[in-house]
Design an enzyme around this catalytic site. Structure first.
Site, PDB file in Angstrom:
ATOM      1  N   TYR A  74       0.441   7.103   2.841  1.00  0.00           N
ATOM      2  CA  TYR A  74       0.333   5.732   2.341  1.00  0.00           C
ATOM      3  C   TYR A  74       0.281   4.784   3.532  1.00  0.00           C
ATOM      4  CZ  TYR A  74       1.493   1.364  -0.091  1.00  0.00           C
ATOM      5  OH  TYR A  74       1.466   0.077  -0.585  1.00  0.00           O
ATOM      6  N   ASP A 111       1.008   4.731  12.445  1.00  0.00           N
ATOM      7  CA  ASP A 111       1.596   3.827  11.466  1.00  0.00           C
ATOM      8  C   ASP A 111       3.108   4.041  11.556  1.00  0.00           C
ATOM      9  OD1 ASP A 111       2.724   2.663   9.259  1.00  0.00           O
ATOM     10  OD2 ASP A 111       1.117   3.223   7.888  1.00  0.00           O
ATOM     11  N   LYS A 137       8.456  -3.316   7.877  1.00  0.00           N
ATOM     12  CA  LYS A 137       9.864  -3.061   7.528  1.00  0.00           C
ATOM     13  C   LYS A 137      10.878  -3.570   8.557  1.00  0.00           C
ATOM     14  CE  LYS A 137       8.489   0.780   4.600  1.00  0.00           C
ATOM     15  NZ  LYS A 137       8.616   0.438   3.211  1.00  0.00           N
TER      16      LYS A 137
HETATM   17  C1  LIG Z   1       3.861   4.216   6.313  1.00  0.00           C
HETATM   18  C2  LIG Z   1       3.618   2.922   5.635  1.00  0.00           C
HETATM   19  N1  LIG Z   1       2.566   2.185   6.010  1.00  0.00           N
HETATM   20  C3  LIG Z   1       2.289   1.001   5.453  1.00  0.00           C
HETATM   21  C4  LIG Z   1       3.080   0.509   4.455  1.00  0.00           C
HETATM   22  C5  LIG Z   1       2.766  -0.823   3.836  1.00  0.00           C
HETATM   23  O1  LIG Z   1       3.681  -1.781   4.265  1.00  0.00           O
HETATM   24  P1  LIG Z   1       3.959  -3.085   3.388  1.00  0.00           P
HETATM   25  O2  LIG Z   1       4.664  -2.640   2.164  1.00  0.00           O
HETATM   26  O3  LIG Z   1       4.798  -3.957   4.276  1.00  0.00           O
HETATM   27  O4  LIG Z   1       2.641  -3.687   3.106  1.00  0.00           O
HETATM   28  C6  LIG Z   1       4.201   1.234   4.025  1.00  0.00           C
HETATM   29  C7  LIG Z   1       5.066   0.724   2.950  1.00  0.00           C
HETATM   30  O5  LIG Z   1       5.908   1.375   2.407  1.00  0.00           O
HETATM   31  C8  LIG Z   1       4.468   2.474   4.625  1.00  0.00           C
HETATM   32  O6  LIG Z   1       5.518   3.231   4.242  1.00  0.00           O
END
Ligand SMILES: Cc1ncc(COP(=O)(O)O)c(C=O)c1O
Length: 485
Positions: free
Chosen positions: A186, A282, A310
């Site tokens: 994700y 990421d 986060k």
């Molecule tokens: C690995 C990862 N990338 C991107 C995101 C997206 O971040 P946001 O919820 O701040 O848009 C998340 C959200 O849980 C995530 O776990």
């Protein structure tokens, strides 16, 4: 490799996949039916004040809640106080908080030293001005000084935005089009990255409302399978369009639910270099949780671009950003010109003083308090406790952790393969996924009644606030549920 990191010992990846395979080969083992009915009764009694609020909310909010992580079964609970390791709901019940807002609060909720600074800031600047505040520099410098792959940092509104910015820069810098992600991962909800979510091999299966063209250049490789990645890189090369970037969660997809071998990121780095693709880490979940230098510090692998979210705003709003080497980050110049073509990013509230200050003081405190190690030790204690319990009670479940990111697989739902080519098997597979997912919901509800808030009944984030006493109390709660299986 332990100083300052939350991980003391790298997990035995092969063993975890083997045990999850065994879990999937068995029929599900849910809470006994009469015991589950009793849990639902207790849920209704315990959360009596939440129910009417949620019923009204359903009329005004799609699904009744605004957040995908809100606990939905049998209905969401209304929480109105968070403090350290605990969450309190509208009826005043105390819960151990292993959701941690989805991961940002490594210090524990509402950490007083950060809150004090934020209140001071609100009294002087207010939450936003749209103009430069010195906290933007402070947080950028802090991050650049600690993450090996980051020379420059641009703060954005969310992890989703950070991922969008990363792929835009990668395409601009390389002149190539394809992005490769790992199946099941994700990376937020942008048009081109809602692809192969949760289950590898599913491509555009979940991309409802998104035109096919948006994912035309998105590809997936099988997670923790370097040969699969090489195949996709080679194929992209043969099309003549090449690969702009490979984007990975360095601990494995879905916050390490599918963990990767210890040297996997290093191998990905080598392949990226060989094929002229950029490597995007990421680190939305891992930066400042695995260690202050992120998963890149832990693995000793330098990505070209790093996405933040986060913890970067310490649980305060607008948590996102992108970092990377100077030559790449200059594509994002907002103010002083660099003479490069610009990769457009923006956001009215991006890098507002509140998010920048909250992030800055949170990161300072994480470092000062050695919070990643402490949170990681809590994760170790929780996982070891669960593993012992599972063994002792002869249950098929699998518990594992990477420091403060803990997984408790009682159903293995995300590991069920969907074979998109054998399309006639899909309805049967979806039925199985539905059953297993419902068991996860039931587990989450049972944990909740026993005073434990988890993420979707299968993931737990620990924080510095989780003392041995807190963890042992949580283990007692898990034991009560496991005794009813
Ligand atoms: C690995 C990862 N990338 C991107 C995101 C997206 O971040 P946001 O919820 O701040 O848009 C998340 C959200 O849980 C995530 O776990």
């Amino acid at each position: 490799m332990s100083g300052g990191f939350g991980i003391k010992e790298y997990l035995d990846v092969g063993e975890i996949y083997r045990r999850i395979g065994e879990l999937l080969a068995q029929p599900i083992r849910p809470v006994k039916r009469e015991e589950m009915a009793r849990y639902i009764e207790r849920f209704n009694e315990k959360y009596a004040s939440s129910k009417p609020v949620i019923e009204t909310a359903r009329q005004y909010i799609p699904g009744g809640v605004q957040h995908n992580l809100a606990f939905n079964y049998p209905y969401p609970v209304v929480f109105d106080r968070a403090e350290g390791a605990y969450l309190y709901d509208k009826d005043g019940n105390r819960h151990i908080d292993f959701l941690q807002a989805g991961g940002p609060t490594v210090l524990g909720s509402n950490y007083p030293a950060v809150k004090k600074k934020i209140l001071e800031l609100i009294n002087t600047t207010g939450p936003s001005t749209g103009l430069f505040h010195e906290y933007e520099l402070k947080i950028a410098k802090f991050i650049c000084d600690r993450l090996p792959g980051v020379d420059m940092f641009r703060m954005l509104g969310s992890g989703t935005e950070g991922c969008m910015a990363a792929i835009r820069v990668a395409r601009l810098a390389t002149g190539k089009k394809h992005i490769i992600k790992m199946g099941g991962g994700y990376h937020g909800w942008s048009d081109s990255l809602v692809y192969a979510l949760r289950v590898p091999g599913t491509g555009g299966f979940d991309a409802h409302g998104i035109p096919r063209a948006s994912r035309k250049y998105t590809r997936e490789a099988f997670p923790n399978d370097i040969r699969s990645l090489e195949r996709v890189l080679r194929r992209n090369k043969l099309t003549g369009r090449g690969t702009a970037a490979v984007i990975v969660e360095p601990m494995g997809t879905e916050s390490g639910t599918r963990p990767v071998d210890r040297d996997h990121n290093k191998q990905i780095r080598e392949l990226c270099d060989q094929y002229g693709a950029l490597l995007i880490f990421d680190e939305v979940v891992t930066a400042f949780r695995i260690g202050i230098s992120g998963a890149q510090g832990y693995f000793g692998v330098k990505p070209d671009l790093t996405v933040f979210g986060k913890v970067v705003a310490g649980g305060y709003p607008a948590a996102g950003g992108l970092g990377g080497s100077r030559d790449l980050m200059e594509y994002l110049a907002a103010g002083l010109q660099t003479g490069k073509k610009r990769a457009m990013v923006g956001g009215t509230l991006a890098a507002n003083p509140l998010s920048a200050a909250a992030g800055y003081y949170t990161l300072l405190e994480i470092e000062k308090q050695n919070a990643c190690e402490k949170a990681g030790a809590a994760g170790d204690r929780l996982t070891r406790g669960l593993q012992e319990m599972i063994r002792e009670m002869n249950l098929p479940y699998v518990a594992y952790n990477q420091g403060s990111i803990c997984h408790l697989e009682t159903t293995g739902t995300m590991f069920i393969p969907i074979n998109m080519k054998r399309f006639w098997t899909i309805p049967k597979t979806l039925k199985e996924i539905k059953e297993r997912k419902h068991m996860m919901e039931e587990m989450g509800a049972a944990y909740m009644v026993e005073g434990i808030v988890t993420l979707a009944g299968s993931r737990m984030y620990t924080s510095m606030a989780d003392t041995d006493w807190v963890i042992d109390e949580a283990l007692e709660g898990f034991r009560k549920v496991f005794e009813k299986m």
